[in-house]
Design a protein around this motif. Structure first.
Motif, PDB file in Angstrom:
ATOM      1  N   ASN A 163     -23.135 -28.248 -16.940  1.00 20.86           N
ATOM      2  CA  ASN A 163     -22.325 -28.363 -15.737  1.00 20.86           C
ATOM      3  C   ASN A 163     -23.356 -28.508 -14.385  1.00 20.86           C
ATOM      4  OD1 ASN A 163     -19.540 -28.832 -14.989  1.00 20.86           O
ATOM      5  ND2 ASN A 163     -20.043 -27.138 -13.677  1.00 20.86           N
ATOM      6  N   GLU A 164     -23.917 -27.546 -14.723  1.00 21.04           N
ATOM      7  CA  GLU A 164     -25.088 -27.505 -13.405  1.00 21.04           C
ATOM      8  C   GLU A 164     -26.013 -28.552 -13.375  1.00 21.04           C
ATOM      9  OE1 GLU A 164     -28.222 -24.366 -11.208  1.00 21.04           O
ATOM     10  OE2 GLU A 164     -27.149 -23.742 -13.202  1.00 21.04           O
ATOM     11  N   PHE A 165     -26.518 -28.897 -14.467  1.00 24.17           N
ATOM     12  CA  PHE A 165     -27.935 -29.733 -14.446  1.00 24.17           C
ATOM     13  C   PHE A 165     -27.530 -31.354 -14.876  1.00 24.17           C
ATOM     14  CE2 PHE A 165     -29.565 -25.454 -15.419  1.00 24.17           C
ATOM     15  CZ  PHE A 165     -30.505 -25.171 -14.360  1.00 24.17           C
ATOM     16  N   ILE A 166     -26.467 -31.597 -15.487  1.00 18.27           N
ATOM     17  CA  ILE A 166     -26.194 -32.804 -15.926  1.00 18.27           C
ATOM     18  C   ILE A 166     -24.897 -33.394 -15.187  1.00 18.27           C
ATOM     19  CG2 ILE A 166     -25.876 -34.343 -17.972  1.00 18.27           C
ATOM     20  CD1 ILE A 166     -27.732 -32.574 -19.530  1.00 18.27           C
ATOM     21  N   VAL A 167     -23.790 -32.726 -15.593  1.00 22.80           N
ATOM     22  CA  VAL A 167     -22.471 -33.184 -15.091  1.00 22.80           C
ATOM     23  C   VAL A 167     -22.560 -33.090 -13.561  1.00 22.80           C
ATOM     24  CG1 VAL A 167     -19.935 -32.798 -15.385  1.00 22.80           C
ATOM     25  CG2 VAL A 167     -21.405 -32.250 -17.300  1.00 22.80           C
ATOM     26  N   GLU A 168     -22.526 -32.043 -12.735  1.00 22.35           N
ATOM     27  CA  GLU A 168     -22.330 -32.112 -11.434  1.00 22.35           C
ATOM     28  C   GLU A 168     -23.686 -33.210 -10.782  1.00 22.35           C
ATOM     29  OE1 GLU A 168     -22.519 -28.214  -9.878  1.00 22.35           O
ATOM     30  OE2 GLU A 168     -20.404 -27.876 -10.403  1.00 22.35           O
ATOM     31  N   TYR A 169     -24.590 -33.120 -11.539  1.00 20.71           N
ATOM     32  CA  TYR A 169     -25.746 -34.121 -10.779  1.00 20.71           C
ATOM     33  C   TYR A 169     -25.284 -35.504 -10.935  1.00 20.71           C
ATOM     34  CZ  TYR A 169     -29.999 -36.362 -10.913  1.00 20.71           C
ATOM     35  OH  TYR A 169     -31.431 -37.485 -10.520  1.00 20.71           O
ATOM     36  N   LEU A 170     -24.778 -35.867 -11.984  1.00 17.94           N
ATOM     37  CA  LEU A 170     -24.459 -37.179 -12.270  1.00 17.94           C
ATOM     38  C   LEU A 170     -23.223 -37.364 -11.474  1.00 17.94           C
ATOM     39  CD1 LEU A 170     -24.629 -37.921 -16.090  1.00 17.94           C
ATOM     40  CD2 LEU A 170     -26.141 -38.853 -14.246  1.00 17.94           C
ATOM     41  N   MET A 171     -22.068 -36.805 -11.479  1.00 14.71           N
ATOM     42  CA  MET A 171     -20.952 -37.058 -10.865  1.00 14.71           C
ATOM     43  C   MET A 171     -21.086 -36.883  -9.342  1.00 14.71           C
ATOM     44  SD  MET A 171     -18.687 -37.485 -13.325  1.00 14.71           S
ATOM     45  CE  MET A 171     -17.280 -37.469 -12.331  1.00 14.71           C
ATOM     46  N   VAL A 195     -18.292 -36.550 -19.626  1.00 11.38           N
ATOM     47  CA  VAL A 195     -19.790 -36.008 -19.488  1.00 11.38           C
ATOM     48  C   VAL A 195     -20.099 -34.848 -20.198  1.00 11.38           C
ATOM     49  CG1 VAL A 195     -21.684 -35.858 -17.924  1.00 11.38           C
ATOM     50  CG2 VAL A 195     -19.620 -37.291 -17.224  1.00 11.38           C
ATOM     51  N   HIS A 196     -19.091 -33.927 -20.140  1.00 11.66           N
ATOM     52  CA  HIS A 196     -19.343 -32.840 -21.231  1.00 11.66           C
ATOM     53  C   HIS A 196     -19.303 -33.260 -22.376  1.00 11.66           C
ATOM     54  CE1 HIS A 196     -19.756 -29.078 -18.472  1.00 11.66           C
ATOM     55  NE2 HIS A 196     -19.065 -29.572 -17.706  1.00 11.66           N
ATOM     56  N   LYS A 197     -18.542 -33.983 -23.038  1.00 14.10           N
ATOM     57  CA  LYS A 197     -18.431 -34.282 -24.240  1.00 14.10           C
ATOM     58  C   LYS A 197     -19.627 -35.020 -24.616  1.00 14.10           C
ATOM     59  CE  LYS A 197     -15.697 -37.119 -27.691  1.00 14.10           C
ATOM     60  NZ  LYS A 197     -14.734 -38.046 -27.886  1.00 14.10           N
ATOM     61  N   MET A 198     -20.086 -36.020 -23.841  1.00 11.84           N
ATOM     62  CA  MET A 198     -21.466 -36.769 -24.031  1.00 11.84           C
ATOM     63  C   MET A 198     -22.710 -35.498 -24.139  1.00 11.84           C
ATOM     64  SD  MET A 198     -20.782 -39.691 -24.378  1.00 11.84           S
ATOM     65  CE  MET A 198     -19.060 -39.383 -25.086  1.00 11.84           C
ATOM     66  N   CYS A 199     -22.640 -34.765 -23.335  1.00 10.01           N
ATOM     67  CA  CYS A 199     -23.715 -33.607 -23.626  1.00 10.01           C
ATOM     68  C   CYS A 199     -23.532 -32.831 -24.863  1.00 10.01           C
ATOM     69  CB  CYS A 199     -23.503 -32.425 -22.390  1.00 10.01           C
ATOM     70  SG  CYS A 199     -23.960 -33.237 -20.677  1.00 10.01           S
ATOM     71  N   GLY A 200     -22.345 -32.404 -25.358  1.00  7.14           N
ATOM     72  CA  GLY A 200     -22.004 -31.795 -26.649  1.00  7.14           C
ATOM     73  C   GLY A 200     -22.505 -32.717 -27.752  1.00  7.14           C
ATOM     74  N   ILE A 201     -22.066 -34.098 -27.660  1.00  5.87           N
ATOM     75  CA  ILE A 201     -22.452 -34.787 -29.031  1.00  5.87           C
ATOM     76  C   ILE A 201     -24.076 -35.205 -28.802  1.00  5.87           C
ATOM     77  CG2 ILE A 201     -22.510 -37.543 -29.330  1.00  5.87           C
ATOM     78  CD1 ILE A 201     -19.746 -37.683 -28.458  1.00  5.87           C
ATOM     79  N   ILE A 202     -24.853 -35.204 -27.554  1.00  8.39           N
ATOM     80  CA  ILE A 202     -26.309 -35.165 -28.051  1.00  8.39           C
ATOM     81  C   ILE A 202     -26.586 -33.863 -28.407  1.00  8.39           C
ATOM     82  CG2 ILE A 202     -28.134 -35.119 -26.237  1.00  8.39           C
ATOM     83  CD1 ILE A 202     -26.566 -37.103 -24.588  1.00  8.39           C
ATOM     84  N   ASP A 203     -26.387 -32.694 -27.725  1.00 14.81           N
ATOM     85  CA  ASP A 203     -26.888 -31.342 -28.261  1.00 14.81           C
ATOM     86  C   ASP A 203     -26.643 -31.293 -29.950  1.00 14.81           C
ATOM     87  OD1 ASP A 203     -27.676 -30.717 -25.763  1.00 14.81           O
ATOM     88  OD2 ASP A 203     -26.035 -29.404 -25.371  1.00 14.81           O
ATOM     89  N   THR A 204     -25.473 -31.794 -30.393  1.00 15.63           N
ATOM     90  CA  THR A 204     -25.080 -31.629 -31.509  1.00 15.63           C
ATOM     91  C   THR A 204     -26.124 -32.671 -32.654  1.00 15.63           C
ATOM     92  OG1 THR A 204     -23.134 -30.871 -31.059  1.00 15.63           O
ATOM     93  CG2 THR A 204     -23.396 -31.469 -33.403  1.00 15.63           C
ATOM     94  N   ASN A 205     -26.122 -33.963 -32.404  1.00 16.09           N
ATOM     95  CA  ASN A 205     -26.475 -34.892 -33.182  1.00 16.09           C
ATOM     96  C   ASN A 205     -27.889 -35.396 -32.826  1.00 16.09           C
ATOM     97  OD1 ASN A 205     -23.729 -35.019 -34.668  1.00 16.09           O
ATOM     98  ND2 ASN A 205     -23.218 -35.264 -32.625  1.00 16.09           N
TER      99      ASN A 205
END
Length: 525
Positions: A163-171, A195-205
């Protein structure tokens, strides 16, 4: 539940199955031998990882070549660092071509606080969301990937960090600044939650790709992500770094490295093969959200390597030469019991000791390695750890690259010590990675250093001024020849990757020197 996938007119060598415990996974559709191809596919999407030292150098957003952060060229539209304004990747939709339209809503360039201003780890989530218009079919495949959002709730470390480094940065910096019609054009669906879902997909896969100049990328693959984890994997994957067809860039190829019988699971590894069981399992829980129960994790001795074992120090009154192992390695709260006496240690104590030791090892290797510092640390930690413990493996792996190569460490005694150390580490490496899938570079270094020590010993005048016998020299040379050949063979799948390429070149030169020496001393061969 399973389905057989077709590739052209041929059945592929795997079946995709599903279970409640594992989700989707792959099994062998027929008996597979080392070298057999499991699958090959192009990435859905890829992008750079966060940079370790962005103030010094950052990757070009078009080709990922490292450029000077504060003095290099910038993209004429969005201001992000590039290698050249003519970089082909700047207009390519798989690289920077589409995201540039979004990033250009904040056109100003900065020379200070580069790490905060240009967040490279936000580019891949952005590229994921842009697949909605770039390639809807890929977007559907991406959206179906596991995100583990149920484990990434607000308040969790993963959620708050994203949320701090990616989601809020992009939004805040880009997406919310777009005109509504532009936003709808590029993002049919957009929200902070997405955006959070994309972060989760990236971290997982996502899988890591190290490109030729050392920059690391992350990439997502449709079928490869289905592969099940094992701490003794039976496949190895490589990436295409140079391709005539630009669409084949970063294509993954997965091959079998040990025999896999029909119906057995096809596996890969998402952790480090040289970590102990508790470190591996914790890493997998934190990043992949599952508790590994593979054969290696289930065995307290890790297949007889004792990679996590500690020495028993007795009860204070009587010395014990036993070793401590976890009673149940799959239980995070297990006690560690001695195999010779009744002493037990609780898991939290073991974790604290191992963590402290790990920090010491890391600090010594970071501040500049010297033989004296490494030997002192090895001696001190050896009081508490089994000789094969992974912290000691790390120290020894560093030492063997210094023994026999520095003026004060060339004696016959040192060479014998180095040869034994190399052989001990090779034996551990072979057990932990029988297919050479994860530790190929480690194995190549060990075999190369063994070769170097054997050759040096064959050439060396003994302490009493005499030379080794012809028979002994011939034996050393045969062993050295075998070691250098194994070292080169270990790297056969790593030559496109930067580290593998450099190491391969070094070993090839060593082999040439060895062959020259053999030619000049034909009597020994």
């Amino acid at each position: 539940m399973w389905d057989m996938t077709k590739h052209g007119n041929e059945d592929v060598p795997y079946e995709a199955r599903t279970s409640e415990e594992l989700g989707r996974y792959l099994v062998a559709a027929r008996d597979l031998a080392p070298g057999d191809l499991v699958l090959t596919e192009r990435p859905l999407v890829f992008g750079p990882k966060s940079q370790p030292n962005p103030e010094a150098a950052v990757p070009c957003v078009g080709c990922y070549k490292l450029v000077t952060a504060d003095a290099g060229e910038r993209c004429s539209r969005c201001g992000w660092p590039v290698c050249s304004g003519h970089c082909p990747g700047l207009t390519n939709s798989r690289h920077h071509g589409v995201e540039c339209h979004i990033l250009s809503v904040r056109p100003e360039c900065v020379l200070d606080n580069i790490a905060d201003y240009y967040r490279y780890d936000a580019l891949l989530p952005l590229r994921c969301m842009l697949l909605q218009i770039v390639d809807p079919e890929k977007w559907k495949k991406l959206s179906d990937m596991q995100s583990h959002m149920e484990c990434r709730l607000p308040g969790s470390e993963a959620y708050d960090e994203a949320n701090e480094f990616i989601v809020e940065y992009l939004m805040n910096n880009f997406i919310n600044k777009l005109e509504n019609n532009v936003k709808k054009k590029y993002f049919p669906d957009i929200s902070a939650e997405l955006v959070h879902k994309m972060c989760g997909i990236i971290d997982t896969n996502a899988l890591e790709i190290r490109v030729p100049d050392g920059v690391e990328l992350l990439a997502l693959f449709t079928n490869t992500c289905i592969m099940e984890h094992s701490c003794i994997p039976n496949t190895k994957h490589t990436f295409t770094q140079f391709a005539k067809d630009k669409n084949d860039l970063y294509r993954i190829t997965v091959k079998v490295v040990v025999p896999v019988e029909k119906g057995n699971h096809i596996t890969t590894m998402y952790s480090h093969a040289l970590w102990g069981t508790q470190a591996r399992r914790q890493h997998l829980k934190d990043t992949k959200y599952f508790a590994c129960r593979c054969l290696r994790c289930s065995d307290p001795t890790e297949f007889g390597t004792y990679l996590s074992a500690m020495k028993c120090l007795g009860d204070g009154n009587q010395v014990c030469d036993g070793i401590h192992l976890p009673e149940d390695p799959l239980d995070d709260e297990t006690d560690w019991a001695c195999n010779k006496c009744s002493i037990k240690v609780n898991n939290s104590q073991v974790n604290m000791i191992i963590t402290q030791m790990g920090e010491e090892v890391e600090n010594v290797q970071m501040i500049g390695i010297s033989v004296t510092m490494l030997e002192n640390l090895l001696c001190r930690l050896s009081t508490f750890l089994h000789p094969n413990h992974y912290h000691l493996y790390s120290i020894k792996h560093s030492l063997i690259q210094l023994y026999g190569r520095q003026p004060n460490y060339m004696s016959e005694e040192i060479l014998d010590k180095k040869i034994k150390m190399c052989k001990d580490l090779i034996a551990i490496t072979k057990i932990l990675d029988p297919g050479n899938s994860r530790l190929s570079l480690y194995n190549a270094v060990l075999q190369h250093e063994l070769h170097s020590a054997l050759l040096c010993k064959a050439k060396k005048v003994k302490c009493d001024g005499s030379m080794e016998t012809v028979g002994k020299i011939k034996y050393l040379m045969i062993e050295a020849k075998s070691a250098i050949e194994i070292a080169l063979d270990s790297l056969k799948d790593d030559i496109e990757e930067t580290s593998g390429k450099k190491l391969f070149k070094v070993i090839v030169n060593s082999k040439k020197d060895f062959e020259k020496f053999c030619k000049e001393n034909k009597g020994y061969f």
